[in-house]
Design an enzyme around this catalytic site. Sequence first.
Site, PDB file in Angstrom:
ATOM      1  N   GLN A 127       8.966   0.066   7.796  1.00  0.00           N
ATOM      2  CA  GLN A 127       8.644  -1.295   8.190  1.00  0.00           C
ATOM      3  C   GLN A 127       9.288  -2.288   7.234  1.00  0.00           C
ATOM      4  O   GLN A 127       9.091  -2.193   6.022  1.00  0.00           O
ATOM      5  CB  GLN A 127       7.117  -1.455   8.156  1.00  0.00           C
ATOM      6  CG  GLN A 127       6.611  -2.769   8.692  1.00  0.00           C
ATOM      7  CD  GLN A 127       5.101  -2.883   8.525  1.00  0.00           C
ATOM      8  OE1 GLN A 127       4.557  -2.498   7.497  1.00  0.00           O
ATOM      9  NE2 GLN A 127       4.430  -3.409   9.526  1.00  0.00           N
ATOM     10  N   GLY A 128      10.059  -3.207   7.761  1.00  0.00           N
ATOM     11  CA  GLY A 128      10.740  -4.196   6.910  1.00  0.00           C
ATOM     12  C   GLY A 128      10.217  -5.591   7.156  1.00  0.00           C
ATOM     13  O   GLY A 128      10.885  -6.427   7.758  1.00  0.00           O
ATOM     14  N   SER A 130       7.897  -7.300   4.493  1.00  0.00           N
ATOM     15  CA  SER A 130       7.730  -8.003   3.216  1.00  0.00           C
ATOM     16  C   SER A 130       9.067  -8.220   2.512  1.00  0.00           C
ATOM     17  O   SER A 130       9.974  -7.401   2.611  1.00  0.00           O
ATOM     18  CB  SER A 130       6.822  -7.200   2.292  1.00  0.00           C
ATOM     19  OG  SER A 130       5.538  -7.113   2.824  1.00  0.00           O
ATOM     20  N   SER A 167       7.560   1.907   2.700  1.00  0.00           N
ATOM     21  CA  SER A 167       7.295   3.318   2.422  1.00  0.00           C
ATOM     22  C   SER A 167       8.004   4.184   3.450  1.00  0.00           C
ATOM     23  O   SER A 167       8.157   3.796   4.614  1.00  0.00           O
ATOM     24  CB  SER A 167       5.788   3.588   2.421  1.00  0.00           C
ATOM     25  OG  SER A 167       5.232   3.238   3.642  1.00  0.00           O
ATOM     26  N   GLU A 257      -2.592  -2.449  12.784  1.00  0.00           N
ATOM     27  CA  GLU A 257      -2.534  -1.616  11.591  1.00  0.00           C
ATOM     28  C   GLU A 257      -3.882  -1.034  11.178  1.00  0.00           C
ATOM     29  O   GLU A 257      -3.991   0.115  10.784  1.00  0.00           O
ATOM     30  CB  GLU A 257      -1.927  -2.431  10.442  1.00  0.00           C
ATOM     31  CG  GLU A 257      -1.526  -1.619   9.254  1.00  0.00           C
ATOM     32  CD  GLU A 257      -0.623  -2.450   8.324  1.00  0.00           C
ATOM     33  OE1 GLU A 257      -0.144  -1.892   7.336  1.00  0.00           O
ATOM     34  OE2 GLU A 257      -0.401  -3.643   8.590  1.00  0.00           O
ATOM     35  N   GLU A 377      -7.197 -11.933  -1.806  1.00  0.00           N
ATOM     36  CA  GLU A 377      -7.244 -13.393  -1.708  1.00  0.00           C
ATOM     37  C   GLU A 377      -6.875 -13.832  -0.287  1.00  0.00           C
ATOM     38  O   GLU A 377      -7.512 -14.730   0.287  1.00  0.00           O
ATOM     39  CB  GLU A 377      -6.283 -14.035  -2.721  1.00  0.00           C
ATOM     40  CG  GLU A 377      -6.746 -13.946  -4.174  1.00  0.00           C
ATOM     41  CD  GLU A 377      -6.487 -12.583  -4.821  1.00  0.00           C
ATOM     42  OE1 GLU A 377      -5.825 -11.727  -4.192  1.00  0.00           O
ATOM     43  OE2 GLU A 377      -6.944 -12.369  -5.951  1.00  0.00           O
TER      44      GLU A 377
END
Lengths: 394, 394, 384, 384
Positions: A127-128, A130, A167, A257, A377
Amino acid sequence: MDLTFTPEQLAFRDELRAWLAEHGPAGSLGEEPDDEDESWEWRREWQRTLSEGGWAGVHWPKEVGGRGASLTETAIFFEELGRSGSPLPADVLGILLAGPTLMSWGDDAQQERLLPTILSADETWCQGFSEPDAGSDFAAVKTRAVKADPDDPDSDWLITGQKVWTSGAQYAKWCMLVARTGDGRGGQEPGAKKHQGLTYFVLDMEQEEVDVRPLVQITGSPEFNELFLTDARVPQSMVVGGVGNGWKVALTTLMNERAGLAFFLQVRLRQALDRLVAVAQENGSSEDPVISDRLADLHLRTEALRLMAWKGLTAIEQYGQPGPEGSLTKWLWSETNQLLVQLAVDVVGAEALTADSRWGYELLRARGNSIEGGTTEIQKTIIAERVLGLPRAS
Amino acid sequence: MDLTFTPEQLAFRDELRAWLAEHGPAGSLGEEPDDEDESWEWRREWQRTLSEGGWAGVHWPKEVGGRGASLTETAIFFEELGRSGSPLPADVLGILLAGPTLMSWGDDAQQERLLPTILSADETWCQGFSEPDAGSDFAAVKTRAVKADPDDPDSDWLITGQKVWTSGAQYAKWCMLVARTGDGRGGQEPGAKKHQGLTYFVLDMEQEEVDVRPLVQITGSPEFNELFLTDARVPQSMVVGGVGNGWKVALTTLMNERAGLAFFLQVRLRQALDRLVAVAQENGSSEDPVISDRLADLHLRTEALRLMAWKGLTAIEQYGQPGPEGSLTKWLWSETNQLLVQLAVDVVGAEALTADSRWGYELLRARGNSIEGGTTEIQKTIIAERVLGLPRAS
Amino acid sequence: MRFDLSEDQQEIQRAARDLLGGRATFAQLRTVVAEKDAEPTGMPDLSRTPGEDAALTAELAELGWTGIAIPEEHGGQGLGLVELCAITEELGYAVAAVPYLGTVTAALVVQHEGTEDQRGDWLPHLASGQLRGATTYTGDRVPVPGATDAALLLVGDPHGGPAALYAPGAGIAEDAEAVDPTRGHGRIPIPELDPEEELNPRGEWLGGTPTPSGAGFDRAAVVVAAELVGVVQRALDMTVAYVKERRQFGVPVGSFQAVQHGAAQMLRDVAMARVLTYNAAWTADALSAAEDEGERARLAAELPVAAAMAKAAASDAGRTVTAAAVQLHGGIGFTWEADVHWLLKRAQVDAALLGGAGHHRRRIATRTSSVPVPEPTADEPATD
Amino acid sequence: MRFDLSEDQQEIQRAARDLLGGRATFAQLRTVVAEKDAEPTGMPDLSRTPGEDAALTAELAELGWTGIAIPEEHGGQGLGLVELCAITEELGYAVAAVPYLGTVTAALVVQHEGTEDQRGDWLPHLASGQLRGATTYTGDRVPVPGATDAALLLVGDPHGGPAALYAPGAGIAEDAEAVDPTRGHGRIPIPELDPEEELNPRGEWLGGTPTPSGAGFDRAAVVVAAELVGVVQRALDMTVAYVKERRQFGVPVGSFQAVQHGAAQMLRDVAMARVLTYNAAWTADALSAAEDEGERARLAAELPVAAAMAKAAASDAGRTVTAAAVQLHGGIGFTWEADVHWLLKRAQVDAALLGGAGHHRRRIATRTSSVPVPEPTADEPATD
């Protein structure tokens, strides 16, 4: 309130338990290898076994190789998987994220090309989303896609940029990736909002223009990777959901997810707690009332997580939309796990502070829980703004 | 590091102790009356006694009736006052805030008129800073002062607005008050920043245009008041520090507020803790390790407060400016007191949840600690921005 | 009354910070750890302890730091616990890969609880840095920094029972790979010390006979607290610097209230640990210097509580502040590449060493009820 | 598997909320409290309990709420603990000034632990609301809501020892002015119940002889937890509404991260208390309905843990959430004029009633090690 299973659900569970007893850790699965690559291969083999048994995509429709299981059955699947001590399948990203996203947004050609190899783990996914400067901020994605030939709408896209926290990238055939396409022809439309102009691509990882570098965690394991893209090529046919819709498509992915995983994670937490209680009883620290007060609190939290997972499922089943449980659960789970591993130091003693022990690893690994998949947060802000309806921070 | 007193300081302390033994709770002071008004009169009488003994204004210069005590001696004074179980003098606002502010900013006439009656409690003070819509936000002060005659710079000011949290207002002769004067002639200067255009006034409370209404707290006591002003009159001669300088003058006042009180408060906290430990030992709950773990934590915090108070004093003495201790101490003190009174419920039992008991009162009263004098949230922001130098929140 | 290091003490601390700022950088730390992790080629170098900076270790010994609080008659500099804490704080701040903590705590224990012979036998070697030491309690709660088979091991009883001293080569310490890879740790799996049983042939009772112990171990705990104060101060400083620079949503993340308040909480925990630690160190020095009998008795009763408060607060701060540092660094804070994890790992070990927060709160609880409020007294005998 | 109230249960809860929304407003509460505080003129009205809303009390009895979980044979409606919790939650949400909690918990205890005679003697009067009840543990940890001398008092042992039942007029209860002024509280200063000693003349052993107790008190604790869930839900709702409106520094205070995250924490604590409470209530109902022996044994072992978890979480939430509500209301939250303090005071009493969080965590700790992970089973006997 009805916290029982139907006879059908029980039958499903019993069938699964029997299958796991034969093929899982108590059966033919064998031990997880220490080596990173071998461990991956071991989990890929496990996925193939699941797939052959018809268990890899329980929530997938039958026509694409799934079991067509209901939400409750899917929950039972992940709970039992965890309870049996089995690992998650290698390509959990493909099964939980890429597949469902393609089923929602992909066109026929994409579904035909990409879906069949997912469950079998013949092709795996990463997964790209971030980026280094866009940790929790989708609108700050900088990776850029431009048309190889700006005048030809059918020409390939050339993608350049950097992604982090990917990952499994070193093993993946495909990467679901969000990049900035601006006005759709590679240019930036002035004045456009920053989460506009994003597009969701399926990138073939087998090309020289994609450079995968391991990113070592504080545990010493390279669990994630950085991805460096330099004019990496994606054909127009691998745009999912249309140019400029990347934000919407990616959000679907992110929503998927947590649902099933919550059940897996809460069972794992309960198992870790049971292990800790066993140590505490063995070495007498459970007789320390301050320790046992903290253990009881962990019990309470873990049970609340289990119940919240079911409550969230009921909300989807009854009202068609998830309750606030998603972000609450992520936050409570990560905090509880961190409390647990920290208490383990006080209970277990020296072994929990040695680098090669399981407790020692978990102590460090747990610090990532409140960061990965959206920081605590961010979860709190989501709860405040989307669940409680507080005004957005300016 | 040198945590000892000089012989002179010891002599000061011994003299004070001897005096307190004679005049304080162990001597002639007598019990605090239950009735609100009588209690005030009792504390005013106590201030007169202090004043006659030369102890009311220890940190005031000798020429205005003080003792000219050093910072350390002032700290000793408040610590010993607390340790002896004595109350604070009735007009602590006059002694700690109004007096020092007038000495810094007041002109000769103001000092001559106002200072002599403070220590003796002949005239007492209240503070009109907070407003309903400007809890922690000085810039949002709405109370307005205009010239009675806009063309005559010597004419009186007419003040209209509402103030809250004014303790002692029903007994006070004077109110130190901040109001918006705009361009100095009663108009608002367009484009001026909101904390500009404020002026610091000394308001005579003895006029019909000032309406004092008790504001009952959750404890049931009207510890504070609301102040309603409708064209309340203040002569030009009672402007302190010049028109438009109110923000600066008021900040001086606020800075003075915590210094001496920190010593009084930490001793009182320690005394409350000692009382709680005594109850716990008497009824056996100190043998509960979870209770005693919490008691130990309170001991640790209380001791840290004592040490931080001294460290803050050293910072002022050595480097001329306070360290970060002010806001830290306020926050830690209020949190610790809240933890203490809540633990008291678990230790003391039913009595701590009855309305007419001391513990029951303290349980409710303590909730105000993290609000009054700047909320805990504000303290944290002050620490982040002013002590750690983090960028201001936008 | 001055709650602050004196000019001389500040000078010592400044010198330490200057030296370590150049010599004990994170880059240097990474080199040391990388050497340790490198595949062995040929014979292992037995003269070096893995994870230690041998050159820096030698340099500290030459500068006399290892002997700073050891009496001059035993080859030390004869300074106090405050000075030792000031230096140790800086070593924590740098996460220096040196076997300092074990050695100086061992020296404190021998000095304050050993016999004249034990002091004479061991202190000069510890002072010179020729011999490394290590200090722990029975029960194997923590991999002990400095505890190799070549070290002088001091093993105390967490509840104040008799303590033992083991000469180098006693075979007590087992190699251990601690989560903190930066200095040689060993495990000392002694469940308890029974006064009725004979010790290891290279072991002897501290003080000659099995007697209650405490005064040395309390001081040692204060030194561990001081190292933690340094670690958490560094964690705070790095975090503040990071959140000022790092931008998200178009602004520095340090302008978000959640980050601001998180950093404020870190400062508070650091501040509490700091005042309690230096108070305990000063109390120990005042006790050592006290001549009046009543004064000695009062300070001797205060020291265990003061030390327990210091270690409890520092242990808690060690865990919470370094965890917050990782959190406020966001994703990058969870990587090996960022340096905050060195702090987290050091803090985790130190938090458990010589008793965790829970243990010391128990000590506070059992003692405070019988100890009066600490109260400053004269620096000269009072006149009355 | 449906973790949610059924349509019928939702209907009951909605009806309760609608009724109380009109009848049990804060304005009405203030009237009741003001009457109580008024100077007595002439003879006191002995038929009314100070701080209680007599009209509402009568109305609830007429509607059959007091008997909702009491079997039909004893004059109740024969519904379950889930339904009782759904109503009690609403009474907590309204901070209703009625002696409901004491009465229904007393009924649960009598029903599940009393003899046939005790049930027949007392349940009909409790179901009709003619008689008020109160439930507590020995040790006098809390002013007990509903405990006047005219009430049926159920006094249990916090550690599961024998429990006693005191008929009205036993002279056991002492008047007490609780911090929560909204319903009649009394103190029951019985330090412990000794099976060897004779009880008060108007007292008798619950179940006829001194036997271990629990099943009724566990259910009672769950009902107290449900009231707390209502109280904290109200605290959250009021706070959210307030911080959306209230402006400072030119923006709604609810847009500040510190306020947002504080409110999120409140929601989390509410959510935890809620799921654990309704899970415990359901477990009790499933136990009552179970016919299979093994199933009964399993659920009987689960109930004490489920009840302890519910009460522990709800007690903690009661304290933290109402305190946060006051804090997030700022200055106004500390005034009598704002209504949050009613919630704070009710929560403080309920948090301690029938065992605080610490007590129930001790129970969890001693029991969980021997209880397997709860695991849903069939709603019909399994086929295997």
